[in-house]
Design a protein around this motif. Structure first.
Motif, short mmCIF file in Angstrom:
data_model
loop_
_atom_site.label_atom_id
_atom_site.label_comp_id
_atom_site.label_asym_id
_atom_site.label_seq_id
_atom_site.Cartn_x
_atom_site.Cartn_y
_atom_site.Cartn_z
N CYS A 27 0.82 -1.20 0.00
CA CYS A 27 0.00 0.00 0.00
C CYS A 27 0.86 1.25 0.00
O CYS A 27 0.48 2.29 -0.56
CB CYS A 27 -0.96 -0.01 1.19
N GLU A 28 2.01 1.16 0.65
CA GLU A 28 2.93 2.30 0.64
C GLU A 28 3.40 2.57 -0.79
O GLU A 28 3.45 3.71 -1.24
CB GLU A 28 4.13 1.99 1.56
N LEU A 29 3.70 1.50 -1.47
CA LEU A 29 4.11 1.61 -2.88
C LEU A 29 2.96 2.18 -3.72
O LEU A 29 3.16 3.03 -4.58
CB LEU A 29 4.54 0.25 -3.42
N THR A 30 1.75 1.69 -3.39
CA THR A 30 0.57 2.15 -4.14
C THR A 30 0.37 3.65 -3.94
O THR A 30 0.08 4.39 -4.87
CB THR A 30 -0.68 1.39 -3.64
N LEU A 31 0.53 4.09 -2.66
CA LEU A 31 0.34 5.50 -2.35
C LEU A 31 1.40 6.35 -3.07
O LEU A 31 1.10 7.42 -3.60
CB LEU A 31 0.40 5.73 -0.84
N GLU A 36 2.70 9.92 -7.63
CA GLU A 36 3.37 10.16 -8.92
C GLU A 36 2.34 10.45 -10.00
O GLU A 36 2.51 11.34 -10.83
CB GLU A 36 4.21 8.94 -9.30
N GLU A 37 1.24 9.68 -9.99
CA GLU A 37 0.19 9.89 -10.98
C GLU A 37 -0.40 11.29 -10.82
O GLU A 37 -0.73 11.96 -11.80
CB GLU A 37 -0.92 8.84 -10.82
N PHE A 38 -0.54 11.73 -9.56
CA PHE A 38 -1.08 13.06 -9.28
C PHE A 38 -0.16 14.13 -9.89
O PHE A 38 -0.62 15.06 -10.55
CB PHE A 38 -1.21 13.27 -7.76
N ASN A 39 1.12 13.95 -9.62
CA ASN A 39 2.09 14.92 -10.14
C ASN A 39 2.12 14.90 -11.67
O ASN A 39 2.40 15.92 -12.30
CB ASN A 39 3.47 14.62 -9.58
#
Lengths: 371, 415
Positions: A27-31, A36-39
């Motif tokens: 989940c940490e990786l997912t977050l 990154e997707e947000f940026n």
């Protein structure tokens, strides 16, 4: 057999913690990936990315970061309902989260002003020592002497209690408490009978239920926050018991040597000689120390008695004709030091009247650097 | 903020309202109280005399650590605070009565009756004391036999003082006593003139083996002064031959003794303790109070006499307690206060104050004293405002002390 059982148990525990840790890492990786997707401006994929982990009930810090990211995402997607829902969940994860105008996007700051998580109610508990200063209204003498050579002195009592705070605002709250208090004091009269003067000592001990109603004004910044209280307290006397010691000091005619005889009474009941209900004004102050989401506090409280503690109609009775002590009319104060614990019931909620004026003002003045 | 404003308004208001409730009117403890008096050793309360200004002079006896007894006077104000206190009289002397002198050059001063010595050497002494506590003079009444005073009356119609008590021996044995029991005490009443120099016998009655005068009153009868000597005697009632204690009053004019009037109940022994004059509204005359019963159980016994000394009634108040009557006072507006000692099985006593109506029904009763302590009454008086003042002895844990107890008209310590 027992050893095998223990080994199996240990193995299962290791596997479970390993699975949990593995899930956390995923989940940490997912977050991170969602960030990154947000940026990268890929806002639409973010809710879907985080959903599975959010459903798995991650730790508080992870959820805070995730909902913050979601709230910002929904704002950019112009989905105010989703943004508000995410921000509300963010506050549930961390009721004390606040946005910072110098760091967070202005639309998130604006959104945050529509919400609060301040506790409406808090539960408190406390205990500590006390002393009871006596303020004499009328000096009542048991001897015919026109005055008592008397002295009241402190003895150490204690109190314990619990209360409920209604937080009108962050600074102002109304507390209602139920306390149990043990109070005690000493009395000494050395102006009684004869040339040598007898000495009478009295130790009084009371048990009370008290119900203070207090207005509290608190500081809101920093880990250590000062506060002051002012209020009224009703006191219900449960019992009053005491011991009288008489030191009879007589001198034989023409002799210098003094005959001294000291006698202490058994424990005598004074409850019927006291008013059952008493009242006081309470003034105090202290400071709270933040402990995660709860508070420790230290408080000094002075209760100034308003009414005569003594029931004059029962001042004289059989005890009076055995032990040469009679109550003065007096008011009883109380100085208490308490340490305690406050557990706030945080309630994240949307405000009826959003406090967004200051944000708008800042935007108009260009004080906020929109990123 | 309206709630907060409301609270901030209510709080100070509550403080003001609460604080204003304590000091309304005169504090009860200045009107109704128990106070103890004395010095080193023990002190016993015996009698009290009320002054017009509300102050009181208490008479008691002080017993030193060496066991020496001497009279002890305390003057207190209306709140029971000591104005002065002093020993009065000599060693082995007991005060029994104090009265305000209302006539003559010593009007306003006090006369104290004491008994000096004991047994066969017992003698009566009168001591005059000013209101500031200083002594005026005294007279030890000379006698060949032992004499014991029970009261002194400062005369208002005549001059001087009338002493009531008893004397040992029977200087005129009663011929009726066929098998006389040992003659122990005969009724005695003496007149002492204003200068404390001349002593006349008002009455000395024989014919009884136990008897005593308890109080002398005076009345004008034509041009002569009539003394009425109230007391008790075991001379047989009427023409009977049973020697049994009963109340008596014996008139005496110019040294001539007139036939006695008695009151009592056959089969019981009545011992008189106190007598008061009753006003017209109460039925003018005299009320005697004493004890009817034996040495282990007694009841209060009352007998009323008219101004002609006719017996109106004699009545025993059966209260289911063992009582010995000590003192009696008018209690305005419609009755009497009686002070008695309640005697318990272990021999200890408590003071027992009783308020009765004119029909002798009991209005209320209060007990003063502790369990296991020997607390005894000395005298009760009625104060002009209706309060009652009791002088007595309380046995505190370490010592005996003279006590002044002032209660309201219902026997309580508060309004």
């Amino acid at each position: 057999m027992t050893l095998i059982r223990k080994a199996v148990l240990l193995l299962l525990m290791s596997v479970a913690s390993g699975v949990s840790g593995w899930a956390q890492d995923v989940c940490e990786l997912t977050l991170n990936r969602a960030a990154e997707e947000f940026n990268a401006g890929h806002f639409y994929v973010i809710p879907g990315l985080l959903k599975e982990c959010l459903d798995q009930n991650q730790n508080q810090a992870w959820r805070q970061r995730a909902y913050l990211l979601l709230a910002e995402t929904y704002l950019l997607l112009e989905d105010p309902i989703g943004a508000e829902d995410s921000y509300l969940k963010l506050l549930k994860s961390n009721p004390e989260f606040v946005t910072r105008e110098d760091l967070d996007p202005i639309d998130l700051v604006y959104l945050s002003k529509k919400f609060t998580a301040t506790p409406i109610f808090s539960l408190r508990g406390h205990l500590g020592p006390n002393v009871s200063p006596i303020r004499v209204i009328h000096d009542v003498t048991i001897g015919g002497e026109s005055y008592s050579r008397q002295r009241y002195s402190f003895r150490l009592g204690w109190q314990v209690g619990a209360g409920l705070d209604f937080n009108y605002s962050e600074r102002l709250s109304l507390s209602v408490e139920i306390d149990y208090a043990f109070t005690t004091f000493n009395y000494r009269n050395s102006n009684l009978f004869g040339r040598s003067k007898d000495v009478v000592e009295f130790t009084d001990r009371q048990n009370w239920f008290t119900a203070p109603v207090l207005v509290r004004y608190s500081g809101v910044k920093g880990r250590m926050r000062p506060y002051g209280v002012l209020g009224y307290s009703g006191h219900l006397l449960l019992s009053d018991r005491g011991n009288i010691t008489v030191i009879n000091r007589d001198r034989k005619m023409g002799e210098e040597a003094m005959n001294t005889e000291s006698v202490e009474s058994p424990t005598l009941t004074f409850t019927h000689k006291r008013e059952s209900f008493n009242q006081s004004v309470v003034l105090g102050g202290g400071f709270t120390l933040k402990q995660k989401l709860n508070y420790l506090f230290v408080e000094v409280r002075y209760s100034m008695g308003l009414s005569n503690v003594v029931n004059g109609a029962n001042r004289y009775d059989d005890q009076t004709t055995r032990w040469p002590y009679v109550d003065d009319d007096f008011r009883m104060d109380n100085l208490a030091i308490s340490v305690g614990y406050i557990h706030p019931f945080y309630k994240p909620r949307k405000l009826k009247n959003a406090r967004t004026k200051s944000v708008l003002r800042n935007i108009k003045q260009g004080a906020h650097a929109d990123r | 903020m309206r709630i907060v404003n409301y609270i901030l308004f209510i709080l100070p208001l509550a403080v003001v309202v609460s604080c204003s409730t304590d000091d309304d009117g005169a504090p009860d403890h200045t009107q109704y109280f128990i106070k103890y008096y004395g010095g080193d050793g023990d002190q016993q309360g015996v009698d009290v005399s009320l002054n017009a200004d509300g102050s009181m002079v208490l008479l008691g006896n002080s017993i030193s650590l060496a066991g020496v007894v001497s009279p002890f006077l305390v003057k207190v104000d209306g709140q029971g605070q000591i104005l002065w206190q002093r020993a009065c009289g000599g060693d082995n002397e007991r005060g029994v009565d104090v009265e305000l002198i209302q006539k003559g050059p010593y009007a306003g001063s006090l006369v104290v009756a004491t008994n000096t010595g004991s047994g066969v050497s017992s003698r009566i002494r009168l001591i005059r004391v000013r209101q500031d506590g200083s002594s005026i003079d005294s007279l030890a009444i000379p006698s060949g036999v032992s004499q014991v005073a029970k009261s002194v009356t400062a005369l208002r119609i005549g001059t001087g003082y009338a002493v009531a008590g008893w004397a040992s021996g029977d200087f005129t044995p009663d011929p009726q006593l066929v098998v006389p029991p040992p003659d122990e005490a005969d009724i005695l009443s003496l007149h002492v003139d204003e200068t404390l120099t001349r002593i006349d016998t008002i009455l000395r009655q024989g014919g009884e083996h136990v008897g005593s005068a308890v109080k002398v009153f005076e009345a004008q009868e034509n041009a002569a002064l009539k003394y009425m000597v109230f007391g008790y005697s075991d001379r047989p009632l009427g023409s009977g031959l049973t020697y049994e204690l009963n109340f008596e009053v014996i008139p005496s004019i110019n040294g001539i003794q007139y036939p006695r009037k008695d009151a009592g109940t056959v089969g019981e022994a009545q011992t008189a303790a106190a007598v008061i004059e009753t006003p017209v509204s109460y039925g003018a005359g005299y009320l005697m109070a004493g004890t009817s019963g034996n040495s282990t159980a007694g009841d209060i016994y009352l007998a009323k006499f008219t101004t002609n000394l006719d017996n109106s009634y004699a009545q025993r108040l059966a209260l289911g307690k063992s009582l010995e009557t000590v003192s009696l006072a008018l209690a305005a507006p419609d009755g009497y206060a009686i002070l008695a000692n309640e005697i318990f099985a272990d021999g200890t006593r408590n003071m027992y104050l009783l308020r009765i109506r004119l029909d002798n029904s009991v209005l209320w009763a209060r007990s003063f004293g502790s369990s296991g302590g020997d607390d005894s009454g000395g005298a009760v008086i009625s104060l002009p405002d209706g309060r009652l003042a009791v002088v007595g002895t309380v046995a505190l844990e370490t010592q005996q002390k003279m006590a002044l107890i002032v209660v309201n008209a219902t026997g309580d310590f508060s309004n």
